[in-house]
Design a protein around this motif. Structure first.
Motif, PDB file in Angstrom:
ATOM      1  N   SER A  12       9.998   1.933  -1.704  1.00  0.00           N
ATOM      2  CA  SER A  12       9.851   1.534  -0.302  1.00  0.00           C
ATOM      3  C   SER A  12      10.715   2.424   0.575  1.00  0.00           C
ATOM      4  N   GLY A  60      11.225  -0.699   3.923  1.00  0.00           N
ATOM      5  CA  GLY A  60      11.563  -2.066   3.531  1.00  0.00           C
ATOM      6  C   GLY A  60      10.412  -3.046   3.394  1.00  0.00           C
ATOM      7  N   PHE A  72      -6.436   4.839   3.456  1.00  0.00           N
ATOM      8  CA  PHE A  72      -5.825   3.513   3.456  1.00  0.00           C
ATOM      9  C   PHE A  72      -5.378   3.107   2.040  1.00  0.00           C
TER      10      PHE A  72
HETATM   11  C1  LIG Z   1       4.430   9.103   8.329  1.00  0.00           C
HETATM   12  C2  LIG Z   1       3.631   7.942   7.808  1.00  0.00           C
HETATM   13  C3  LIG Z   1       2.476   8.191   7.083  1.00  0.00           C
HETATM   14  C4  LIG Z   1       1.698   7.126   6.607  1.00  0.00           C
HETATM   15  N1  LIG Z   1       0.526   7.394   5.914  1.00  0.00           N
HETATM   16  C5  LIG Z   1      -0.242   6.356   5.520  1.00  0.00           C
HETATM   17  C6  LIG Z   1      -1.483   6.600   4.864  1.00  0.00           C
HETATM   18  O1  LIG Z   1      -1.907   7.740   4.622  1.00  0.00           O
HETATM   19  N2  LIG Z   1      -2.233   5.528   4.479  1.00  0.00           N
HETATM   20  C7  LIG Z   1      -1.824   4.227   4.711  1.00  0.00           C
HETATM   21  O2  LIG Z   1      -2.541   3.288   4.350  1.00  0.00           O
HETATM   22  N3  LIG Z   1      -0.642   3.966   5.338  1.00  0.00           N
HETATM   23  C8  LIG Z   1       0.151   4.984   5.736  1.00  0.00           C
HETATM   24  N4  LIG Z   1       1.343   4.723   6.374  1.00  0.00           N
HETATM   25  C9  LIG Z   1       1.750   3.315   6.626  1.00  0.00           C
HETATM   26  C10 LIG Z   1       2.764   2.764   5.619  1.00  0.00           C
HETATM   27  O3  LIG Z   1       2.267   2.817   4.303  1.00  0.00           O
HETATM   28  C11 LIG Z   1       3.069   1.304   5.961  1.00  0.00           C
HETATM   29  O4  LIG Z   1       3.716   1.244   7.207  1.00  0.00           O
HETATM   30  C12 LIG Z   1       3.924   0.582   4.920  1.00  0.00           C
HETATM   31  O5  LIG Z   1       3.983  -0.780   5.222  1.00  0.00           O
HETATM   32  C13 LIG Z   1       5.336   1.136   4.791  1.00  0.00           C
HETATM   33  O6  LIG Z   1       5.963   0.541   3.665  1.00  0.00           O
HETATM   34  P1  LIG Z   1       7.553   0.582   3.440  1.00  0.00           P
HETATM   35  O7  LIG Z   1       8.190  -0.181   4.583  1.00  0.00           O
HETATM   36  O8  LIG Z   1       7.760  -0.148   2.147  1.00  0.00           O
HETATM   37  O9  LIG Z   1       8.018   1.995   3.374  1.00  0.00           O
HETATM   38  C14 LIG Z   1       2.123   5.785   6.839  1.00  0.00           C
HETATM   39  C15 LIG Z   1       3.310   5.551   7.571  1.00  0.00           C
HETATM   40  C16 LIG Z   1       4.054   6.602   8.050  1.00  0.00           C
HETATM   41  C17 LIG Z   1       5.308   6.313   8.852  1.00  0.00           C
END
Ligand SMILES: Cc1cc2nc3c(=O)[nH]c(=O)nc-3n(C[C@H](O)[C@H](O)[C@H](O)COP(=O)(O)O)c2cc1C
Length: 160
Positions: free
Chosen positions: A9, A12, A94
């Motif tokens: 993560s 978070g 996604f």
């Molecule tokens: C720079 C960036 C790139 C992302 N790329 C994707 C993506 O390609 N596909 C997707 O489904 N979500 C994408 N996300 C969304 C994150 O997966 C999502 O906000 C997730 O809840 C973050 O989890 P974490 O808080 O555990 O790191 C992206 C987010 C960021 C900031």
């Protein structure tokens, strides 16, 4: 039954989801940055979770974590996957990271359980979809946070 939840993560959200899932499954929770091959092997049910970053990439700690996974013997092991993503901003990739984890564990001989319906999500493309279903649980805390409790409850009973 021994259950291990291994997650990565950045900001978070996946950590929080892993905590909720682990509580339902009475599981030990392990950050992928601390995980060893023994953590993948030493359980009856293995649950792996990653958010998607970049354009369809694994979370950063998982990039090296898949090498640890590759050292583990997963033949015949029950594995369940969950992925976090943002269907509005990244509709073409996604929850792709969950598809990457799926390919990695299948290559190691695992039996993946806990496929779910894509109904209720709006996106264009995802490598986490195989034969019309997600290969695990998808949570979108950016757009559908209100649906996650129910999704977690239904999925954890499904895989138990
Ligand atoms: C720079 C960036 C790139 C992302 N790329 C994707 C993506 O390609 N596909 C997707 O489904 N979500 C994408 N996300 C969304 C994150 O997966 C999502 O906000 C997730 O809840 C973050 O989890 P974490 O808080 O555990 O790191 C992206 C987010 C960021 C900031």
């Amino acid at each position: 039954m021994t259950v291990h939840v291994i997650y990565g993560s950045d900001s978070g959200r996946t950590r929080a989801a892993a905590g909720k899932i682990a509580a339902k499954l009475d599981a030990k929770i392990i950050n992928i940055s601390d995980a060893t091959a023994a953590d993948f092997e030493g359980c009856d049910l293995l649950v792996l979770g990653s958010p998607t970053y970049g354009e369809g990439d694994l979370q950063a700690d998982w990039e090296s974590g898949v090498d640890v996974l590759g050292e583990a013997d997963l033949s015949g092991k029950r594995v369940a996957l969950f992925g976090l993503g943002d269907q509005s901003t990244y509709p073409d990739s996604f929850a792709d990271a969950m598809g990457t984890l799926y390919d990695a564990v299948v290559a190691k001989g695992a039996e993946v359980v806990g496929f779910t319906d894509t109904k209720g999500y709006e996106f264009e493309g995802s490598t986490a979809v195989r034969d019309g279903q997600f290969v695990g649980l998808v949570l979108d805390q950016d757009n559908q946070a209100g649906k996650s409790e129910k999704r977690i409850a239904a999925w954890t009973s499904q895989i138990l």
